[in-house]
Design a protein around this motif. Structure first.
Motif, PDB file in Angstrom:
ATOM      1  N   ALA A 145       0.778  -1.268  -5.023  1.00 36.12           N
ATOM      2  CA  ALA A 145       1.800  -1.794  -5.930  1.00 36.12           C
ATOM      3  C   ALA A 145       1.829  -3.309  -5.806  1.00 36.12           C
ATOM      4  CB  ALA A 145       3.166  -1.200  -5.593  1.00 36.12           C
ATOM      5  N   LEU A 146       1.499  -3.970  -6.907  1.00 32.46           N
ATOM      6  CA  LEU A 146       1.539  -5.436  -6.956  1.00 32.46           C
ATOM      7  C   LEU A 146       2.806  -5.797  -7.719  1.00 32.46           C
ATOM      8  CD1 LEU A 146       0.020  -8.164  -6.497  1.00 32.46           C
ATOM      9  CD2 LEU A 146      -0.993  -7.832  -8.753  1.00 32.46           C
ATOM     10  N   GLN A 147       3.767  -6.409  -7.031  1.00 31.32           N
ATOM     11  CA  GLN A 147       5.095  -6.586  -7.608  1.00 31.32           C
ATOM     12  C   GLN A 147       5.563  -8.036  -7.476  1.00 31.32           C
ATOM     13  OE1 GLN A 147       7.342  -3.585  -8.625  1.00 31.32           O
ATOM     14  NE2 GLN A 147       5.209  -3.048  -9.018  1.00 31.32           N
ATOM     15  N   GLY A 148       6.253  -8.499  -8.511  1.00 33.11           N
ATOM     16  CA  GLY A 148       6.799  -9.848  -8.446  1.00 33.11           C
ATOM     17  C   GLY A 148       6.520 -10.590  -9.732  1.00 33.11           C
ATOM     18  N   PRO A 149       7.234 -11.706  -9.948  1.00 35.53           N
ATOM     19  CA  PRO A 149       7.076 -12.445 -11.207  1.00 35.53           C
ATOM     20  C   PRO A 149       5.651 -12.939 -11.460  1.00 35.53           C
ATOM     21  CG  PRO A 149       8.477 -13.647  -9.645  1.00 35.53           C
ATOM     22  CD  PRO A 149       8.291 -12.280  -9.092  1.00 35.53           C
ATOM     23  N   LEU A 150       4.851 -13.118 -10.413  1.00 35.04           N
ATOM     24  CA  LEU A 150       3.482 -13.608 -10.612  1.00 35.04           C
ATOM     25  C   LEU A 150       2.447 -12.480 -10.604  1.00 35.04           C
ATOM     26  CD1 LEU A 150       3.539 -16.874  -8.443  1.00 35.04           C
ATOM     27  CD2 LEU A 150       4.079 -16.574 -10.871  1.00 35.04           C
ATOM     28  N   ALA A 151       2.917 -11.225 -10.602  1.00 37.89           N
ATOM     29  CA  ALA A 151       2.001 -10.085 -10.498  1.00 37.89           C
ATOM     30  C   ALA A 151       0.996 -10.065 -11.652  1.00 37.89           C
ATOM     31  CB  ALA A 151       2.794  -8.777 -10.455  1.00 37.89           C
ATOM     32  N   ASP A 186       0.871  -1.178   0.000  1.00 37.76           N
ATOM     33  CA  ASP A 186       0.000   0.000   0.000  1.00 37.76           C
ATOM     34  C   ASP A 186       0.910   1.230   0.000  1.00 37.76           C
ATOM     35  OD1 ASP A 186      -1.660   2.124   0.460  1.00 37.76           O
ATOM     36  OD2 ASP A 186      -2.822   1.127   2.032  1.00 37.76           O
ATOM     37  N   VAL A 187       0.976   1.900  -1.140  1.00 38.75           N
ATOM     38  CA  VAL A 187       1.850   3.071  -1.249  1.00 38.75           C
ATOM     39  C   VAL A 187       1.022   4.333  -1.500  1.00 38.75           C
ATOM     40  CG1 VAL A 187       3.976   1.869  -1.814  1.00 38.75           C
ATOM     41  CG2 VAL A 187       2.377   2.397  -3.638  1.00 38.75           C
ATOM     42  N   SER A 188      -0.106   4.362  -0.820  1.00 35.88           N
ATOM     43  CA  SER A 188      -1.015   5.505  -0.981  1.00 35.88           C
ATOM     44  C   SER A 188      -0.415   6.810  -0.476  1.00 35.88           C
ATOM     45  CB  SER A 188      -2.319   5.238  -0.227  1.00 35.88           C
ATOM     46  OG  SER A 188      -2.945   4.085  -0.747  1.00 35.88           O
TER      47      SER A 188
END
Lengths: 141, 360
Positions: B128-134, B31-33
């Protein structure tokens, strides 16, 4: 959170197990939890003198470094040599395999300033309350 | 939770290392609000963006994003930002939370009424949804064709019924998306994403992991590697600085520095002796101070103690053996190529040098 009876505690979040003139020292469950993943430990060497309330070492998590303060004065007689290679032991077992140093106390009166498990548990509750209102954080991002 | 720039921020959920590795190997949700948003629009919008920043905003098409720097007249860094071109004459600038007001005042002052400048931070939450499976996780919740959104591009669409700006950007060195939505929908969006990713190993990730992830990738953090006195040339961000564009604030100062050579350079350090280099620790060569650490940690991915710092330009060569003073003790360190970590197309980890990957 666990604070075993039979140990003595400091307000700097160290625990002390007393065996005759020797004090075994580590950090508490609360301390390891607050620090998070511990990745580095700096400890004194056998024979070094430590002074009550002075820093005798440091623990570092990925986030930050924290000093460890001596709850008693004395001479280091044994150091937990496994910690430098596996500092996460302090997270996993703070009161057991995560012990840090053994100290031959120079003044047993130092123990009078330490508090009981019950008193420490109360102190931690207070700290948590204050922590919630804390305005910290200099990180900018 | 810690207080930061008026926000209550989660440092960690299940632990920094676990969250960090989840982002490297599966996926993490941040959560980077707190990030600020400034919108610049009107006939003078492009010109204003061009004047105030280092990168060439005119290269952006609608639907593209760009890493950029707001510069002052000395070439110092007011902030590092991401510029989104929403329309021909409308730009969304994502800024650092603690700089939001500074940036907004700066841009508005310089606009001289020729563009409309708004602080729109309160209109956006950002996850922010981050990573190889995003991509795989996000695709379950949206009819947007995510494979068609290339890095540093974005689309508008619904995610789990919530209208979002979905950008293929991030601050972790992994593939991933940053989703901007209305603040009152962010909790629902968070829950939908966590649910959709539960079988993929998606984890909630906090500021602690965000910092270790960006550090492995050598992405700068404002207030550490960058401030009003550091220039992009010193910070290794010359690739962002497009001297080819007509003029921009700080251009002359930077050209002069480029010709004369910067006095200091940002370098990567790997400690060769035990210890962790922290922000502001002195860097030494033969006992003499040559610079200071700006950020340091133990790298969860590489298992090494890594740091960024500024040193005198003559000491900045890769391979140079230096020392870091750690609370009165000196630990050996070596200057190494950046970034420390680079994602390979196969998803394997590596720490090879890379030439010009964008920071986000």
């Amino acid at each position: 959170m666990e604070f075993p009876e039979g140990l003595k505690y400091s307000k700097e979040h160290e625990w002390v197990l007393v065996e005759d003139r020797v004090a075994i020292i580590g950090i508490t469950e609360y301390a390891q939890q607050e620090l998070g993943d511990i990745v580095y430990v700096e400890l004194p060497e056998v024979g070094e003198k430590i002074v009550k309330d002075d820093a005798f070492g440091a623990v570092e998590s990925v986030k930050a470094v924290s000093d460890i303060y001596a709850p008693v004065s004395g001479t280091v007689v044994e150091v937990n040599d496994t910690l430098p290679d596996s500092p996460e032991t302090i997270n996993d077992d703070p009161y057991g395999d995560g012990w840090m140093i053994k100290v031959e106390m120079s003044d047993r009166d130092d123990l009078k300033d330490l508090i009981s498990a019950e008193e420490y548990a109360e102190y931690v509750e207070q700290q948590k309350g204050e922590g919630d209102e804390e305005e910290g954080g200099e990180e900018e991002e | 939770m810690v207080g930061f720039a008026g926000w209550e921020m989660p440092v960690q959920y299940r632990g920094v290392i676990e969250e960090h590795l989840a982002v490297r190997n599966q996926a993490g949700l941040f959560d980077v609000s707190h990030m600020g948003e400034v919108e610049v629009s009107g006939a003078g919008a492009l010109h204003l963006c061009q004047m105030l920043t280092a990168n060439d905003v005119s290269r952006l098409r609608i639907g593209q994003a760009q890493y950029n720097l707001l510069l002052n007249e000395n070439g110092g860094t007011v902030d590092d930002i991401v510029v989104y071109r929403l329309e021909t004459d409308r730009f969304l600038i994502c800024v650092n939370a603690a700089n939001t007001d500074k940036d907004f005042q700066w841009i508005r002052e310089k606009s001289q009424g020729k563009a409309d400048v708004q602080d729109t931070s309160s209109r956006y939450a950002q996850l922010a949804l981050q990573g190889p499976l995003a991509e795989k996780v996000l695709q379950r919740l949206t009819s947007l064709s995510l494979a068609g959104i290339k890095p540093f591009h974005f689309s508008f669409g619904e995610v789990s019924g919530i209208r979002c700006l979905a950008a293929r950007t991030g601050y972790t060195g992994e593939d991933g998306f940053e989703l901007y939505c209305e603040p009152d929908r962010s909790e629902a969006l968070w829950n939908s994403l966590m649910h959709a990713g539960s079988d993929a190993g998606l984890q909630a990730a906090g500021l602690g992991a965000r910092d270790t992830l960006r550090l492995e990738k050598a992405f700068p953090l404002y207030g550490h590697e960058l401030d009003d006195t550091t220039t992009p040339i010193e910070a290794g961000l010359e690739w962002v600085t497009k001297f080819s564009k007509d003029s921009f604030l700080g251009r002359e100062a930077l050209l002069k520095q480029k010709q004369e050579g910067a006095q200091r350079r940002l370098v990567g350090l790997e400690l060769t002796e035990p210890g962790i280099a922290r922000s502001d620790y002195p860097i030494l060569k033969r006992g003499q101070p040559i610079g200071r650490v700006t950020s340091g940690t133990r790298s969860p991915t590489l298992g090494k103690s890594i740091a960024l710092g500024y040193v005198g330009a003559q000491e900045a060569g890769v391979g140079n053996e230096v020392e870091v003073e750690i609370r009165g003790r000196r630990a050996g360190a070596r200057i190494v190529p950046l970034p420390f970590y680079r994602r390979e197309p196969t998803g394997k980890t590596s720490c090879h040098k890379e030439e010009s990957d964008g920071v986000s």
